[in-house]
Design a protein around this motif. Structure first.
Motif, short mmCIF file in Angstrom:
data_model
loop_
_atom_site.label_atom_id
_atom_site.label_comp_id
_atom_site.label_asym_id
_atom_site.label_seq_id
_atom_site.Cartn_x
_atom_site.Cartn_y
_atom_site.Cartn_z
N LEU A 153 0.83 -1.20 0.00
CA LEU A 153 0.00 0.00 0.00
C LEU A 153 0.86 1.25 0.00
O LEU A 153 1.60 1.51 0.95
N PRO A 154 0.79 2.05 -1.07
CA PRO A 154 1.54 3.30 -1.08
C PRO A 154 0.90 4.31 -0.14
O PRO A 154 -0.31 4.26 0.13
N ASP A 155 1.71 5.20 0.38
CA ASP A 155 1.22 6.30 1.24
C ASP A 155 0.57 5.79 2.52
O ASP A 155 -0.24 6.50 3.13
N VAL A 156 0.89 4.57 2.94
CA VAL A 156 0.34 4.00 4.17
C VAL A 156 1.50 3.49 5.01
O VAL A 156 2.34 2.73 4.52
N ALA A 157 1.53 3.88 6.27
CA ALA A 157 2.62 3.48 7.16
C ALA A 157 2.29 2.18 7.88
O ALA A 157 2.44 2.08 9.10
N ASP A 158 1.83 1.18 7.14
CA ASP A 158 1.52 -0.11 7.73
C ASP A 158 2.81 -0.91 7.88
O ASP A 158 3.57 -1.03 6.92
N PRO A 159 3.08 -1.50 9.06
CA PRO A 159 4.36 -2.18 9.25
C PRO A 159 4.52 -3.46 8.45
O PRO A 159 5.65 -3.95 8.29
N ASP A 160 3.43 -4.03 7.93
CA ASP A 160 3.54 -5.26 7.14
C ASP A 160 3.22 -5.02 5.68
O ASP A 160 3.88 -5.58 4.80
N ARG A 161 2.22 -4.18 5.38
CA ARG A 161 1.76 -4.00 4.00
C ARG A 161 2.13 -2.66 3.39
O ARG A 161 1.92 -2.46 2.20
N GLY A 162 2.67 -1.74 4.14
CA GLY A 162 3.04 -0.46 3.58
C GLY A 162 4.17 -0.60 2.57
O GLY A 162 5.12 -1.36 2.79
N LEU A 163 4.09 0.14 1.46
CA LEU A 163 5.09 0.01 0.41
C LEU A 163 6.49 0.32 0.94
O LEU A 163 7.45 -0.40 0.63
N GLY A 164 6.63 1.35 1.74
CA GLY A 164 7.94 1.69 2.27
C GLY A 164 8.51 0.59 3.13
O GLY A 164 9.70 0.27 3.05
N PHE A 195 -2.36 4.19 -14.95
CA PHE A 195 -0.91 4.21 -15.18
C PHE A 195 -0.27 5.53 -14.80
O PHE A 195 0.91 5.57 -14.43
N ALA A 196 -1.02 6.62 -14.85
CA ALA A 196 -0.50 7.89 -14.35
C ALA A 196 -0.30 7.81 -12.84
O ALA A 196 0.70 8.30 -12.30
N ARG A 197 -1.25 7.22 -12.15
CA ARG A 197 -1.11 7.03 -10.70
C ARG A 197 0.09 6.14 -10.39
O ARG A 197 0.89 6.44 -9.49
N LEU A 198 0.26 5.07 -11.16
CA LEU A 198 1.40 4.19 -10.95
C LEU A 198 2.71 4.95 -11.16
O LEU A 198 3.66 4.77 -10.40
N ALA A 199 2.77 5.78 -12.19
CA ALA A 199 4.00 6.54 -12.46
C ALA A 199 4.36 7.44 -11.29
O ALA A 199 5.55 7.62 -10.97
N GLU A 200 3.36 8.00 -10.63
CA GLU A 200 3.62 8.83 -9.45
C GLU A 200 4.24 8.00 -8.32
O GLU A 200 5.20 8.42 -7.66
N VAL A 201 3.68 6.81 -8.10
CA VAL A 201 4.21 5.92 -7.06
C VAL A 201 5.64 5.51 -7.38
O VAL A 201 6.52 5.50 -6.51
N VAL A 202 5.89 5.18 -8.65
CA VAL A 202 7.22 4.76 -9.07
C VAL A 202 8.23 5.87 -8.84
O VAL A 202 9.35 5.62 -8.37
N ALA A 203 7.88 7.10 -9.16
CA ALA A 203 8.81 8.21 -9.01
C ALA A 203 9.22 8.38 -7.55
O ALA A 203 10.41 8.58 -7.24
#
Length: 248
Positions: A153-164, A195-203
């Motif tokens: 999950l992008p933009d989510v500070a989840d300790p197991d599922r958060g992208l970061g 795909f525009a949303r994905l490009a934002e996440v990728v950047a």
């Protein structure tokens, strides 16, 4: 005498060659339209539900990468193809249960569907025990952020599922190598929006992990727009291999 599971019928090889030519032309046209180098794009032939003979035929036609989404099917198919002399780069692209990690790391060169810290840990442990080099991993990202479906999950500070958190876990694992991201366009979303949303996440992701340059996105129905928005790998099944129900 019956044919072996990896015997390629001449008519089937011709069908695959024709499908491959069409898909390669689509990729070349998409690259030209997007101003991209054709060499930047890797075709991953999605061979789920198709026989090992098709993998052997595709390898003979120059396909270097194949994708599977179920370990129960992929493990024996990889063994059969290898025994027949086909050695493509195997991508595991489906939802992966942690108890399958030990099997998958024995044949997969890439796992594209890591979407939790717990799965990353299971793969790291299995890869360290069974492999002589790190396993390439793509973090599957959820474009729409729906926690009920697969994807970190992008933009989510989840300790197991958060992208970061997932990316950091993979990057810090000795048995794994963080290669990039994978995504599937959400059902019901207009393609440009997805795909525009994905490009934002990728950047944002690459700002933290500049070495992780792979983006696996785009399938038979949307590979052109995925290439326009930066995909480096496209996963193509039916447009290349045909509809499974038509095969004898």
């Amino acid at each position: 005498m019956t044919d072996s599971p990896t015997t390629v019928r001449p008519d089937r090889r011709a069908e695959l060659a024709a499908g491959l030519a069409r898909v390669r032309a689509r990729i070349a046209d998409a690259c030209a339209a997007a101003g991209r180098d054709r060499g930047e794009i890797t075709l991953v032939a999605v061979t789920k539900t198709y026989p090992a003979a098709d993998v052997v035929a595709l390898a003979g036609l120059g396909v270097t990468d194949v994708g599977e989404n179920r370990d129960q099917e992929a493990a024996p198919k990889a063994a059969e193809a290898t025994a027949a002399g086909a050695t493509p780069r195997w991508h595991f692209i489906g939802q992966l249960q942690r108890n399958k990690a030990r099997s998958v790391v024995r044949y997969a060169d890439v796992v594209q569907s890591v979407d939790s810290v717990r799965l990353a840990a299971a793969l790291d442990s299995a890869a360290a025990a069974a492999r002589d080099r790190p396993l390439d991993v793509l973090v599957q990202v959820s474009v729409d952020g729906d926690p009920a479906r697969g994807g970190a999950l992008p933009d989510v500070a989840d300790p197991d599922r958060g992208l970061g958190a997932v990316a950091a876990a993979v990057a810090g694992a000795g048995g794994l190598r963080l290669a990039g991201l994978m995504a599937v366009a959400p059902l019901g979303w207009e393609q440009d929006r997805a795909f525009a949303r994905l490009a934002e996440v990728v950047a944002r992701f690459r700002a933290d992990h500049p070495e992780a340059t792979v983006l696996s996105a785009g399938m038979s129905g949307d590979l052109e727009i995925a290439i326009e928005y930066g995909a480096t790998h496209v996963r193509v099944g039916s447009a290349l291999l045909g509809m499974r129900s038509t095969l004898r």
